[in-house]
Design a protein around this motif. Structure first.
Motif, PDB file in Angstrom:
ATOM      1  N   LEU A  51       0.865  -0.705  -0.318  1.00  0.00           N
ATOM      2  CA  LEU A  51       0.212  -0.486   0.406  1.00  0.00           C
ATOM      3  C   LEU A  51       0.441   1.248  -0.137  1.00  0.00           C
ATOM      4  CD1 LEU A  51      -2.026  -1.489   2.480  1.00  0.00           C
ATOM      5  CD2 LEU A  51      -3.016  -1.485   0.057  1.00  0.00           C
ATOM      6  N   ILE A  52       2.182   1.616   0.873  1.00  0.00           N
ATOM      7  CA  ILE A  52       3.147   2.198   1.133  1.00  0.00           C
ATOM      8  C   ILE A  52       4.338   1.884   1.106  1.00  0.00           C
ATOM      9  CG2 ILE A  52       3.688   4.820   2.382  1.00  0.00           C
ATOM     10  CD1 ILE A  52       1.001   4.770   1.162  1.00  0.00           C
ATOM     11  N   ALA A  53       4.624   2.256  -0.362  1.00  0.00           N
ATOM     12  CA  ALA A  53       6.632   1.519   0.421  1.00  0.00           C
ATOM     13  C   ALA A  53       7.335   2.891   1.363  1.00  0.00           C
ATOM     14  CB  ALA A  53       7.230   1.741  -1.266  1.00  0.00           C
ATOM     15  N   THR A  70       8.296   4.280   6.826  1.00  0.00           N
ATOM     16  CA  THR A  70       7.362   3.813   6.887  1.00  0.00           C
ATOM     17  C   THR A  70       6.529   2.905   5.790  1.00  0.00           C
ATOM     18  OG1 THR A  70       6.580   5.435   8.694  1.00  0.00           O
ATOM     19  CG2 THR A  70       4.675   3.109   8.392  1.00  0.00           C
ATOM     20  N   VAL A  83       3.921  -0.105   4.837  1.00  0.00           N
ATOM     21  CA  VAL A  83       2.351  -0.674   4.703  1.00  0.00           C
ATOM     22  C   VAL A  83       1.820  -1.432   3.827  1.00  0.00           C
ATOM     23  CG1 VAL A  83       0.224  -0.025   5.393  1.00  0.00           C
ATOM     24  CG2 VAL A  83       1.952   1.681   5.839  1.00  0.00           C
ATOM     25  N   ILE A 140       2.431  -2.782   9.509  1.00  0.00           N
ATOM     26  CA  ILE A 140       3.160  -1.118   9.893  1.00  0.00           C
ATOM     27  C   ILE A 140       4.538  -1.217   9.880  1.00  0.00           C
ATOM     28  CG2 ILE A 140       3.044   1.321  10.015  1.00  0.00           C
ATOM     29  CD1 ILE A 140      -0.693   0.251  10.473  1.00  0.00           C
TER      30      ILE A 140
END
Lengths: 160, 160
Positions: free
Chosen positions: A58-60, A67, A69, A139
């Motif tokens: 979702l998030i690199a 962080t 995710v 996370i």
């Protein structure tokens, strides 16, 4: 006249039951699709998992915000290897039933809405229960390095 | 005889419509309850929001892991003030329809499954759309300090 009324009443009752059954089926399907907040992503083939699991990044992490995710979906019996994170990890359970265990501690059962804060450098594993899939958002703060992967969770450890 | 059949048929049709309407209402209620992964938490009274919003602190930041995770539920029209985060923020949309806007950029519409990575020190606001509630998970790294709160989002800014 009475006979006709009786037939009509029977028809109505049959209709009600049919509709209720149909409605219940529709609801189940709908709810399962709606419960998965994020898409399943790609099958994980890193060798760090036992069984079938999927990752949707979702998030690199980057230099400004370390962080990362990811949404992870485990099929029944699938689990990570034992591993640790140099800066810890947070898990948010969004669907299904799963397990989480830290070394030397009993296995915890996780359900939708549960959260876990795994301390830095603590060996642990997580995954689905034996009969139910499991969906979690992981996370991970990577500013002290990536996860360190250890040995697989044996069936004996998994079922204990 | 024909008249009676017609009456019965009319009855059946009325029953079908009634049941369908009832079924649709039940489904909506059920879906809304199931969709909310985390409990709503407590009403926010910090003065940093316009309208009614709720916070459920899922994970508090600490020295070892400076990442805080909170579930925020905005009622329709509710929104944060303009604000910024010294180490940025990540938003995961879990339900409803909302807005996100960075200073100088157009407002983005957010729906379930959308994610936002807000850069460090960029002024922004987020909140519900005018007609629909909005649920998000906010992931905030507090190791460079807490959020800096600015002025309220005016109705003119909100509806633009």
């Amino acid at each position: 006249m009475k006979k006709i009324k009786l037939i009509s009443l029977t028809n109505i009752i049959i209709f009600i039951f049919t509709l209720n059954t149909f409605s219940a089926q529709t609801q189940n399907t709908y709810t399962m699709q709606r419960d998965t907040v994020f898409a399943k992503g790609e099958k994980i083939d890193t060798g760090n998992f036992t069984g079938i699991a999927y990752l949707n990044v979702l998030i690199a992490s980057d230099k400004e915000n370390p962080t990362a995710v990811g949404n992870v979906t485990f099929e029944p019996k699938a689990r990570t290897k034992w591993h640790l994170h140099p800066a810890g990890q947070i898990l948010l359970v969004t669907d299904g039933v799963g397990y989480y265990q830290e070394k030397g501690q009993p296995k915890k059962i996780l359900r939708k809405g549960d959260v876990i804060k795994c301390p830095a450098n603590v060996e642990h594993w997580h995954g689905a229960s034996a009969d139910t899939y499991f969906v979690q958002v992981a996370i991970t703060n990577n500013d002290k390095g990536n996860a360190v992967w250890l040995h697989a969770v044996s069936d004996e450890e998994y079922y204990k």
